[in-house]
Design a protein around this motif. Structure first.
Motif, short mmCIF file in Angstrom:
data_model
loop_
_atom_site.label_atom_id
_atom_site.label_comp_id
_atom_site.label_asym_id
_atom_site.label_seq_id
_atom_site.Cartn_x
_atom_site.Cartn_y
_atom_site.Cartn_z
N VAL A 153 0.83 -1.20 0.00
CA VAL A 153 0.00 0.00 0.00
C VAL A 153 0.87 1.25 0.00
O VAL A 153 2.01 1.23 0.47
CB VAL A 153 -0.96 0.03 1.22
N ALA A 154 0.31 2.32 -0.54
CA ALA A 154 0.90 3.66 -0.43
C ALA A 154 0.07 4.41 0.60
O ALA A 154 -1.14 4.15 0.73
CB ALA A 154 0.86 4.37 -1.77
N THR A 155 0.70 5.31 1.32
CA THR A 155 -0.03 5.99 2.38
C THR A 155 -0.05 7.50 2.25
O THR A 155 -1.02 8.13 2.64
CB THR A 155 0.60 5.64 3.74
N GLY A 156 0.99 8.10 1.75
CA GLY A 156 1.10 9.55 1.80
C GLY A 156 1.46 9.96 3.21
O GLY A 156 1.80 9.14 4.06
N GLU A 157 1.38 11.24 3.47
CA GLU A 157 1.67 11.74 4.81
C GLU A 157 0.56 11.34 5.76
O GLU A 157 -0.56 11.04 5.34
CB GLU A 157 1.81 13.26 4.77
N ARG A 158 0.88 11.37 7.02
CA ARG A 158 -0.11 11.02 8.03
C ARG A 158 -0.54 12.27 8.78
O ARG A 158 0.30 13.05 9.24
CB ARG A 158 0.48 10.00 9.00
N ARG A 159 -1.83 12.45 8.88
CA ARG A 159 -2.36 13.56 9.68
C ARG A 159 -2.16 13.23 11.16
O ARG A 159 -2.35 12.08 11.56
CB ARG A 159 -3.84 13.77 9.40
N THR A 160 -1.77 14.22 11.91
CA THR A 160 -1.60 14.02 13.36
C THR A 160 -2.34 15.11 14.11
O THR A 160 -2.63 16.18 13.57
CB THR A 160 -0.11 14.02 13.77
N ILE A 161 -2.60 14.84 15.36
CA ILE A 161 -3.27 15.81 16.23
C ILE A 161 -2.22 16.78 16.73
O ILE A 161 -1.20 16.38 17.31
CB ILE A 161 -3.97 15.10 17.40
N GLY A 162 -2.45 18.06 16.51
CA GLY A 162 -1.50 19.08 16.92
C GLY A 162 -1.60 19.41 18.38
O GLY A 162 -0.60 19.49 19.10
N GLU A 163 -2.82 19.61 18.86
CA GLU A 163 -3.01 20.00 20.25
C GLU A 163 -4.41 19.56 20.68
O GLU A 163 -5.36 19.64 19.92
CB GLU A 163 -2.88 21.52 20.38
N VAL A 164 -4.52 19.12 21.92
CA VAL A 164 -5.81 18.76 22.50
C VAL A 164 -6.11 19.82 23.56
O VAL A 164 -5.34 19.98 24.51
CB VAL A 164 -5.79 17.35 23.12
N MET A 165 -7.21 20.52 23.36
CA MET A 165 -7.58 21.58 24.31
C MET A 165 -8.94 21.26 24.91
O MET A 165 -9.86 20.85 24.21
CB MET A 165 -7.65 22.93 23.59
N LEU A 166 -9.04 21.45 26.21
CA LEU A 166 -10.31 21.30 26.93
C LEU A 166 -10.67 22.65 27.49
O LEU A 166 -10.00 23.15 28.40
CB LEU A 166 -10.17 20.26 28.04
N ASP A 167 -11.72 23.25 26.96
CA ASP A 167 -12.15 24.57 27.43
C ASP A 167 -13.38 24.44 28.30
O ASP A 167 -14.17 23.51 28.16
CB ASP A 167 -12.49 25.48 26.23
N GLY A 168 -13.54 25.41 29.20
CA GLY A 168 -14.75 25.49 30.01
C GLY A 168 -14.71 24.69 31.30
O GLY A 168 -15.73 24.54 31.96
N LEU A 169 -13.53 24.15 31.64
CA LEU A 169 -13.42 23.37 32.87
C LEU A 169 -12.41 24.03 33.80
O LEU A 169 -11.44 24.64 33.37
CB LEU A 169 -12.94 21.95 32.57
N ALA A 170 -12.63 23.88 35.09
CA ALA A 170 -11.67 24.38 36.07
C ALA A 170 -10.41 23.52 35.99
O ALA A 170 -10.46 22.35 35.59
CB ALA A 170 -12.28 24.32 37.47
N GLU A 171 -9.27 24.08 36.39
CA GLU A 171 -7.98 23.40 36.21
C GLU A 171 -7.90 22.00 36.81
O GLU A 171 -7.46 21.11 36.11
CB GLU A 171 -6.83 24.28 36.73
N PRO A 172 -8.29 21.74 38.02
CA PRO A 172 -8.13 20.35 38.50
C PRO A 172 -8.93 19.35 37.65
O PRO A 172 -8.45 18.27 37.33
CB PRO A 172 -8.66 20.38 39.93
N GLU A 173 -10.14 19.73 37.27
CA GLU A 173 -10.98 18.84 36.46
C GLU A 173 -10.40 18.68 35.05
O GLU A 173 -10.41 17.61 34.47
CB GLU A 173 -12.42 19.39 36.40
N ARG A 174 -9.89 19.78 34.48
CA ARG A 174 -9.30 19.74 33.15
C ARG A 174 -8.10 18.79 33.12
O ARG A 174 -7.96 17.97 32.22
CB ARG A 174 -8.88 21.14 32.71
N ALA A 175 -7.22 18.86 34.09
CA ALA A 175 -6.03 18.00 34.14
C ALA A 175 -6.42 16.53 34.29
O ALA A 175 -5.86 15.64 33.63
CB ALA A 175 -5.12 18.43 35.27
N ARG A 176 -7.41 16.27 35.16
CA ARG A 176 -7.86 14.88 35.36
C ARG A 176 -8.47 14.32 34.07
O ARG A 176 -8.15 13.21 33.65
CB ARG A 176 -8.90 14.83 36.49
N LEU A 177 -9.30 15.11 33.40
CA LEU A 177 -9.94 14.67 32.18
C LEU A 177 -8.92 14.51 31.04
O LEU A 177 -8.95 13.53 30.29
CB LEU A 177 -11.05 15.64 31.77
#
Length: 187
Positions: A153-177
């Motif tokens: 098979v040929a594949t070409g380049e692979r898309r990757t996730i640049g950044e995962v952001m969680l908005d709208g949550l307080a910091e302790p909950e955001r870090a846990r999630l």
């Protein structure tokens, strides 16, 4: 009403498939379409038994007086592939394992070995789901004993996730999630 008599010629179809063929047949305006469906069902049944290139031809003709029909189904099952190994060249081991899982059954593997367009589309879609930008089937090689299939098979380049952001949550909950997410930057 009219009756239909069935004649199966050539290689043997499984009994359940012969029963399905009989159930599918409709005379009159639907006859042409049902003959195509009969051929499709018979080919799939033979591929399920690992036949690489089954040929089926269904015809119908007048049988005696009145509207009675003789439906003849000619079957040439073709060579059998007893695929024990499926290998993908052009992807890493984890992706190859994922692709093998997409072609785990005998019908899927036989269709891939036979170069059936639907199987190739399934492989290309699976590569795209893995993030590859230009997936394609380059070649396939079936061993002489029909036990090993290698698909390049040929594949070409692979898309990757640049950044995962969680908005709208307080910091302790955001870090846990964030720690429990199944994806991360770079995936």
């Amino acid at each position: 009403g009219p009756t239909a008599r069935f004649e199966f010629v050539g290689d043997k179809l499984p009994r359940v498939t012969r029963d399905a063929v009989r159930a599918l047949y409709r005379p009159g305006v639907s006859e042409t379409q049902t003959l195509v469906e009969i051929e499709h069902v018979a080919v799939r049944a033979l591929r399920a038994r690992s036949h690489l290139d089954p040929r089926v031809r269904a015809t119908a003709e007048a049988a005696g007086e009145g509207d009675d029909r003789l439906v003849r189904v000619e079957i040439a099952a073709g060579a059998v592939a007893t695929l024990e190994e499926l290998a993908f060249v052009g992807v890493d081991g984890d992706d190859a394992a994922f692709l093998r899982g997409r072609f785990a059954g005998p019908v899927e593997r036989t269709e891939l070995a036979a170069g059936v367009p639907a199987a190739d589309r399934r492989l290309v879609a699976s590569l795209a789901a893995l993030g590859y930008t230009r997936p394609a089937v380059l070649s396939r090689e079936l061993s002489a004993d029909h036990r090993r299939l290698i698909v390049e098979v040929a594949t070409g380049e692979r898309r990757t996730i640049g950044e995962v952001m969680l908005d709208g949550l307080a910091e302790p909950e955001r870090a846990r999630l964030a720690a429990s997410l199944p994806i991360k930057a770079g995936d």
